[in-house]
Design an enzyme around this catalytic site. Sequence first.
Site, PDB file in Angstrom:
ATOM      1  CD  GLU A 270      -3.283  -6.237   3.277  1.00 36.77           C
ATOM      2  OE1 GLU A 270      -4.455  -5.581   3.602  1.00 36.77           O
ATOM      3  OE2 GLU A 270      -2.594  -5.888   2.733  1.00 36.77           O
TER       4      GLU A 270
ATOM      5  CD  GLU B 222      -3.157  -1.157   2.312  1.00 40.21           C
ATOM      6  OE1 GLU B 222      -2.425  -0.284   3.333  1.00 40.21           O
ATOM      7  OE2 GLU B 222      -4.000  -1.391   1.896  1.00 40.21           O
TER       8      GLU B 222
HETATM    9  C1  BG6 Z   1      -4.220  -2.993   4.722  1.00 41.21           C
HETATM   10  C2  BG6 Z   1      -2.549  -3.047   5.187  1.00 41.21           C
HETATM   11  O1  BG6 Z   1      -4.284  -1.957   4.724  1.00 41.21           O
HETATM   12  O2  BG6 Z   1      -5.292  -3.588   6.351  1.00 41.21           O
HETATM   13  C3  BG6 Z   1      -2.725  -5.130   6.742  1.00 41.21           C
HETATM   14  O3  BG6 Z   1      -1.711  -3.672   4.589  1.00 41.21           O
HETATM   15  C4  BG6 Z   1      -3.842  -4.602   7.827  1.00 41.21           C
HETATM   16  O4  BG6 Z   1      -2.325  -4.672   7.031  1.00 41.21           O
HETATM   17  C5  BG6 Z   1      -4.926  -4.507   6.914  1.00 41.21           C
HETATM   18  O5  BG6 Z   1      -3.983  -4.899   8.130  1.00 41.21           O
HETATM   19  C6  BG6 Z   1      -6.260  -4.533   7.407  1.00 41.21           C
HETATM   20  O6  BG6 Z   1      -6.344  -3.443   8.476  1.00 41.21           O
HETATM   21  P1  BG6 Z   1      -6.778  -3.931  10.072  1.00 41.21           P
HETATM   22  O7  BG6 Z   1      -6.490  -2.037  10.123  1.00 41.21           O
HETATM   23  O8  BG6 Z   1      -8.423  -3.664  10.099  1.00 41.21           O
HETATM   24  O9  BG6 Z   1      -5.497  -4.744  10.246  1.00 41.21           O
END
Ligand code: BG6
Length: 476
Positions: free
Chosen positions: A375, A181
């Site tokens: 993701e 990101e």
């Molecule tokens: C993304 C990141 O922004 O979102 C991860 O690459 C992160 O590292 C994921 O864990 C989910 O966000 P969060 O804050 O719910 O863990």
Amino acid sequence: MSFPKNFLWGGAIAAHQAEGAYLEDGKGRATCDVIHGGKERIAEILNTSSIRANIESSQGYFPEHIAIDFYHRYKEDIALFAEMGFKVFRTSICWARIFPNGDDAQPNEAGLRFYDNLFDECKKHGIEPLVTLSHWEMPITLTQKYNGWAGRELVPLFERYARTVFTRYKGKVKYWLTFNEINMTLHLPFLGGGVLIDRPEHKEQLSLQACHHMLLASASAVKACHEILPDAKIGCMVAALCAYPYTCRPEDVLEQKKLERMNYYLTDVQARGYYPAFAEKYFERKGIRIETQAGDKALLAGGTVDFVSFSYYSSSAVSTDPAVNGKKTSGNIFGGVQNPHLKSSEWGWQIDPAGLRIVLNYLYERYQKPLFIVENGLGAKDIPSGGAVNDDYRIEYLREHIKTMKDAIEEDGVELWGYTTWGCIDIISASTGEMSKRYGFIYVDRDDAGNGTLARSRKKSFDWYRRVIASNGEDL
Ligand code: BG6
């Protein structure tokens, strides 16, 4: 069949959110090791004096120090991923395990060996590793000496780190990502780039400069990867933005376009090899001067990625109307205006499967490169009952998103290589440091204060995802 036969189904984690083993086997202290857990985490990350104080004294609870102890339990975890039929597993290498201070004369053999063992374990189960070189962490010494990516010195240091791991894991890792990101550095310079901002008025100048250095480092890594691993593929990674104009007023539509293009200008450079005109105009207008050197343009042009990967969780809306702008939603850091047509997760992230299809189409049209969703998932509170976690809400979220992926492939012709759900095993949340914000198919017994046995157990979604993979996305 709508998903290609070789479609890469799997899951993703990041080193700092899972490994723990904070200073073990020669690992150096990293930027993520100096951030406390809790709802105030983002405020702490944005507060330079708090971070400086944490660097000086390790008082309080730092969730990443133990995380889910993946460092010692990876064999058990990989076996569970294999049981679900994973074809691919995304994780990151912790830079501070390889070069504890970032600029050490020699790499740390024990750190290199850990990833050797991890990748061998994946191979043993027929799982392809997909490895991020830098996922929101770096040796803290690099922040102390150079102010993280604000310092150009990091470019050759990163290249050396990248060359070291490419050479070492030749034959073991075929899929690589440079920075996680990259666009988040603009919002959270310390988390994304190890950059501390002493005066708020310097935030934009410093983070845009840091991003320039990250782009150079990304291009150097791409070139090194192509040279050392000619059969490997290396991609970039962006937090996808899906923000709708709140109304069809032309002002709202224009505002949405402006936001969207600035979200992607870094990806534009990584995918096309040069800064887009709107970004240069933006720097000019804001009086921002990006320091460059002779050779930068050629480096960026020669280091374009093979594929574009992204994260997608939620969508939001954009408006120029101050009355509407008051109704904010949270979301993966950048949030936006609430969309009245969507429901939200317990953390206020608006759930929008159609947005994933929109993003897939948008990115494919913009870059015409293969895409990889690295993701996606639902962060939710799981309450075990009688030892079981019946996470139908997670199944529902993933099912609806997979359906729109399928439509993007089948009806829109998008070339999508794979899908790794976020936090396939429960890990520490990046934005809050909580354990209770869970994404996994595998439950980990640990709470927000660090209590629990760390034992792993299968949730209801575990068997569901196993069937999805076994049927190549047909049995949803
Ligand atoms: C993304 C990141 O922004 O979102 C991860 O690459 C992160 O590292 C994921 O864990 C989910 O966000 P969060 O804050 O719910 O863990």
